[in-house]
Scaffold this motif. Structure first.
Motif, PDB file in Angstrom:
ATOM      1  N   TYR A  67      15.071 -11.983  14.662  1.00  7.00           N
ATOM      2  CA  TYR A  67      16.192 -11.657  14.020  1.00  7.00           C
ATOM      3  C   TYR A  67      15.952  -9.983  13.929  1.00  7.00           C
ATOM      4  CZ  TYR A  67      18.719 -15.534  11.934  1.00  7.00           C
ATOM      5  OH  TYR A  67      19.539 -16.415  11.866  1.00  7.00           O
ATOM      6  N   SER A  68      14.902  -9.537  13.702  1.00  4.26           N
ATOM      7  CA  SER A  68      14.438  -8.098  13.445  1.00  4.26           C
ATOM      8  C   SER A  68      14.520  -7.487  14.828  1.00  4.26           C
ATOM      9  CB  SER A  68      13.155  -7.835  12.918  1.00  4.26           C
ATOM     10  OG  SER A  68      12.653  -8.311  11.690  1.00  4.26           O
ATOM     11  N   LEU A  72      18.233  -7.137  16.018  1.00  2.89           N
ATOM     12  CA  LEU A  72      18.784  -6.151  15.167  1.00  2.89           C
ATOM     13  C   LEU A  72      18.627  -4.465  15.754  1.00  2.89           C
ATOM     14  CD1 LEU A  72      18.358  -7.159  11.344  1.00  2.89           C
ATOM     15  CD2 LEU A  72      20.678  -6.764  12.509  1.00  2.89           C
ATOM     16  N   PHE A  84      20.283  -4.095  19.414  1.00  3.83           N
ATOM     17  CA  PHE A  84      21.683  -3.858  19.009  1.00  3.83           C
ATOM     18  C   PHE A  84      21.846  -2.297  18.532  1.00  3.83           C
ATOM     19  CE2 PHE A  84      22.387  -8.458  19.387  1.00  3.83           C
ATOM     20  CZ  PHE A  84      22.735  -8.543  20.496  1.00  3.83           C
ATOM     21  N   GLY A  85      21.047  -2.173  17.606  1.00 10.61           N
ATOM     22  CA  GLY A  85      21.267  -0.772  17.198  1.00 10.61           C
ATOM     23  C   GLY A  85      20.816   0.371  18.059  1.00 10.61           C
ATOM     24  N   THR A 104      24.399 -17.064  16.662  1.00 10.91           N
ATOM     25  CA  THR A 104      23.992 -15.612  15.815  1.00 10.91           C
ATOM     26  C   THR A 104      23.669 -14.650  16.358  1.00 10.91           C
ATOM     27  OG1 THR A 104      23.008 -17.660  14.346  1.00 10.91           O
ATOM     28  CG2 THR A 104      22.311 -15.419  14.012  1.00 10.91           C
ATOM     29  N   LEU A 152      25.200 -10.946  15.612  1.00 14.89           N
ATOM     30  CA  LEU A 152      24.555  -9.632  15.264  1.00 14.89           C
ATOM     31  C   LEU A 152      25.205  -8.508  16.539  1.00 14.89           C
ATOM     32  CD1 LEU A 152      20.855 -11.121  15.098  1.00 14.89           C
ATOM     33  CD2 LEU A 152      22.315 -10.285  13.012  1.00 14.89           C
ATOM     34  N   GLN A 153      25.600  -9.100  17.513  1.00 19.35           N
ATOM     35  CA  GLN A 153      26.105  -8.183  18.639  1.00 19.35           C
ATOM     36  C   GLN A 153      27.137  -7.349  17.998  1.00 19.35           C
ATOM     37  OE1 GLN A 153      26.759 -10.376  21.994  1.00 19.35           O
ATOM     38  NE2 GLN A 153      28.040  -8.837  23.218  1.00 19.35           N
ATOM     39  N   ILE A 179      26.993  -5.186  15.736  1.00 17.56           N
ATOM     40  CA  ILE A 179      26.286  -3.865  15.491  1.00 17.56           C
ATOM     41  C   ILE A 179      26.657  -2.966  16.491  1.00 17.56           C
ATOM     42  CG2 ILE A 179      24.120  -2.842  15.027  1.00 17.56           C
ATOM     43  CD1 ILE A 179      23.267  -5.572  13.532  1.00 17.56           C
TER      44      ILE A 179
END
Length: 302
Positions: free
Chosen positions: A13-14, A17, A20-21, A244, A248-249, A251
């Protein structure tokens, strides 16, 4: 996901994230390269990424794993295909940003999660529930509306979005770790990229070393800026459910949209906003359904 520990899932997850950031803010990197062609930007990204990743593998003593990984059944063939899709994605992204189409780039990644759903149906033989079908219908209506008001198909968005969706699907299914996979992809692309850059220098159109120090520095930095989020994404995609990843995409396109509006000052007409709203409704339905399914306890068979 089977075989994934809670610790790896958390790291996944990290990693996703962070990836995508970085991608969401990537248009800011291209501001300093606005006078460089998309092909040259992409070729430099490939070459410097290859050198950076190989150096990374050498530093951790894992260069020897490349041959072993490539010899696994089906791995090299799939990486040839994934390398093609990521190269198409890079060229399209750079061209779009440098030609004042940042909002269309954001549209590409807004429709990306819905493209993942369609790939799940067509390739992975997944079945959609009612909410997922409704979300796909809203997104399709949004793209159709944007096509109608513009009088042409948003081909930039479709090319950038679909190429990355196919890339993600392949990296999801190929049996190779993130870093060796990226190394092999860039090794496959580097002969073509290096050949193009050599031609550009000989023809007098190459910018490397013939422009400002900022341009040269940004081209060199492209290896790190390109490689790190791709490694993070590939790791995250293998540790986190692909549905999932689709959530998250969101972002990245949200940040890209903000870049287009605030930094690049691109117009956002009411007619265009209507199409985006239809797509956002579809994405909200999709995200809410994915989160609900993730939190609903599964009943074990008796």
């Amino acid at each position: 996901m089977t075989g994934t520990s809670p610790a790896n899932t958390s790291r996944g997850y990290s990693a996703a994230l962070a990836a995508f950031g970085i991608w969401g803010l990537f248009p800011l990197y291209l501001i300093g390269l606005r006078d460089v062609s998309a092909m040259q930007i992409t070729a430099h990204r490939i070459v410097w990424s290859c050198l950076f990743v190989l150096g990374w593998l050498a530093a951790v003593g894992e260069l020897g794993t490349l041959r072993q990984a490539a010899m696994r059944p089906g791995v090299l063939v799939r990486l040839v295909v994934s390398a093609f899709f990521i190269a198409v994605n890079w060229v399209g992204f750079a061209w779009a940003v440098n030609n004042h189409h940042v909002l269309e780039v954001s549209l590409a990644y807004f429709i990306g999660p819905l493209l993942n759903v369609l790939l799940g149906i067509g390739v992975l033989r997944e079945r959609l529930n009612v909410a997922q079908w409704i979300s796909v219908a809203f997104a399709a209506a949004g793209v159709a509306y944007l096509t109608f008001v513009a009088g042409k198909t948003p081909w930039i968005a479709l090319m950038v979005g679909s190429s990355f969706a196919f890339y993600g699907l392949i990296r999801k299914t190929v049996s190779i770790d993130a870093l060796p996979g990226l190394a092999i992809e860039t090794i496959l692309l580097t002969p073509f990229a290096a050949g193009y850059l050599i031609w550009a220098q000989i023809a007098g159109v190459g910018v490397f070393g013939h422009s400002t120090g900022l341009v040269t520095g940004l081209l060199l930095a492209g290896g790190v800026i390109t490689s790190v989020p791709l490694v993070l994404f590939a790791f995250g995609a293998r540790q986190v459910p692909y549905s999932t990843i689709g959530v998250l995409q969101f972002i990245a396109p949200t940040l890209q949209l903000l870049c287009g509006l605030v930094v690049f000052r691109e117009p956002f007409e009411p007619t265009r906003a209507t199409g985006f709203v239809l797509i956002w409704i579809g994405l909200l339905i999709y995200a809410a359904n994915a989160l609900w399914r993730a939190r609903t306890p599964k009943i074990a068979p008796a």
